[in-house]
Design an enzyme around this catalytic site. Sequence first.
Site, PDB file in Angstrom:
ATOM      1  N   CYS A  78      46.269   2.657  25.891  1.00 11.97           N
ATOM      2  CA  CYS A  78      47.069   2.395  27.090  1.00 11.97           C
ATOM      3  C   CYS A  78      48.119   3.489  27.297  1.00 11.97           C
ATOM      4  CB  CYS A  78      47.650   0.989  27.017  1.00 11.97           C
ATOM      5  SG  CYS A  78      48.012   0.312  28.631  1.00 11.97           S
ATOM      6  N   HIS A 169      44.134  -2.697  25.248  1.00 14.91           N
ATOM      7  CA  HIS A 169      44.870  -2.863  23.988  1.00 14.91           C
ATOM      8  C   HIS A 169      43.981  -3.539  22.940  1.00 14.91           C
ATOM      9  CE1 HIS A 169      49.135  -2.224  25.320  1.00 14.91           C
ATOM     10  NE2 HIS A 169      48.617  -2.509  26.497  1.00 14.91           N
ATOM     11  N   GLU A 171      44.578  -3.783  19.924  1.00 10.97           N
ATOM     12  CA  GLU A 171      45.450  -4.373  18.890  1.00 10.97           C
ATOM     13  C   GLU A 171      45.971  -5.749  19.290  1.00 10.97           C
ATOM     14  OE1 GLU A 171      46.275  -2.262  21.129  1.00 10.97           O
ATOM     15  OE2 GLU A 171      48.386  -2.394  21.667  1.00 10.97           O
TER      16      GLU A 171
HETATM   17  N1  GLN Z   1      51.969   1.207  32.603  1.00 10.31           N
HETATM   18  C1  GLN Z   1      52.353   1.778  31.349  1.00 10.31           C
HETATM   19  C2  GLN Z   1      52.676   3.269  31.514  1.00 10.31           C
HETATM   20  O1  GLN Z   1      52.430   3.824  32.532  1.00 10.31           O
HETATM   21  C3  GLN Z   1      51.284   1.577  30.304  1.00 10.31           C
HETATM   22  C4  GLN Z   1      51.091   0.108  30.055  1.00 10.31           C
HETATM   23  C5  GLN Z   1      50.679  -0.244  28.657  1.00 10.31           C
HETATM   24  O2  GLN Z   1      50.727   0.561  27.739  1.00 10.31           O
HETATM   25  N2  GLN Z   1      50.326  -1.501  28.492  1.00 10.31           N
HETATM   26  O3  GLN Z   1      53.160   3.862  30.619  1.00 10.31           O
END
Ligand code: GLN
Length: 190
Positions: A78, A169, A171
């Site tokens: 992410c 994610h 995790e």
């Molecule tokens: N929206 C977040 C970003 O731009 C990432 C979201 C996440 O890691 N769950 O950094």
Amino acid sequence: MRIGVLAMQGAYKEHINILRQLGIEAIDLRYKEEFENIEGIIIPGGESTSIGKLIKILDIYDVLKDKVLEGMPILGTCAGMIVLAKKIHNQENTHIATMDIEVIRNGYGRQLGSFNTNESVRYIGENIPMVFIRAPYIKSVGKDVEILSVVDDKIVAAKQDNMLVTSFHPELTNNTNVHEYFVKMIKDRQ
Ligand code: GLN
């Protein structure tokens, strides 16, 4: 084998828990010196702008980038994927910019952009539970990048040499396949 989980901000404890569940030694990564005693790195989800700033404030930008360029296996989930991307759509600045992908932040919308699904990921398995939280997705990849998963026409997992990224994610689920595959990447390098 010891894996360092970048512990600036975000869901780093959850990665540590999964690694320990797999019998892998895992440490919080916050200081330069700690990069000398690890064989792999995880950058967790969270908020990429904050993670990017903290990497600089804590003076680990160079060591992190050098280790990745030297070939140390790294998993970015992410926000971690955004930190690795060479290009961030509609945004000037990038972070360590080692992976030849262009990502769209909050690619599913800011507010209603959180959902779960189960899909297959090449090398990692079928029916992998995926938790998306204001997730980015990959808009395009360079020629050295292998696409590992596409969900609803969006690229959500990819690999380039030692770099593995997911929009979701792993995790935050009970499934350990992504981490097991990452551990295999480290073993294969040793
Ligand atoms: N929206 C977040 C970003 O731009 C990432 C979201 C996440 O890691 N769950 O950094």
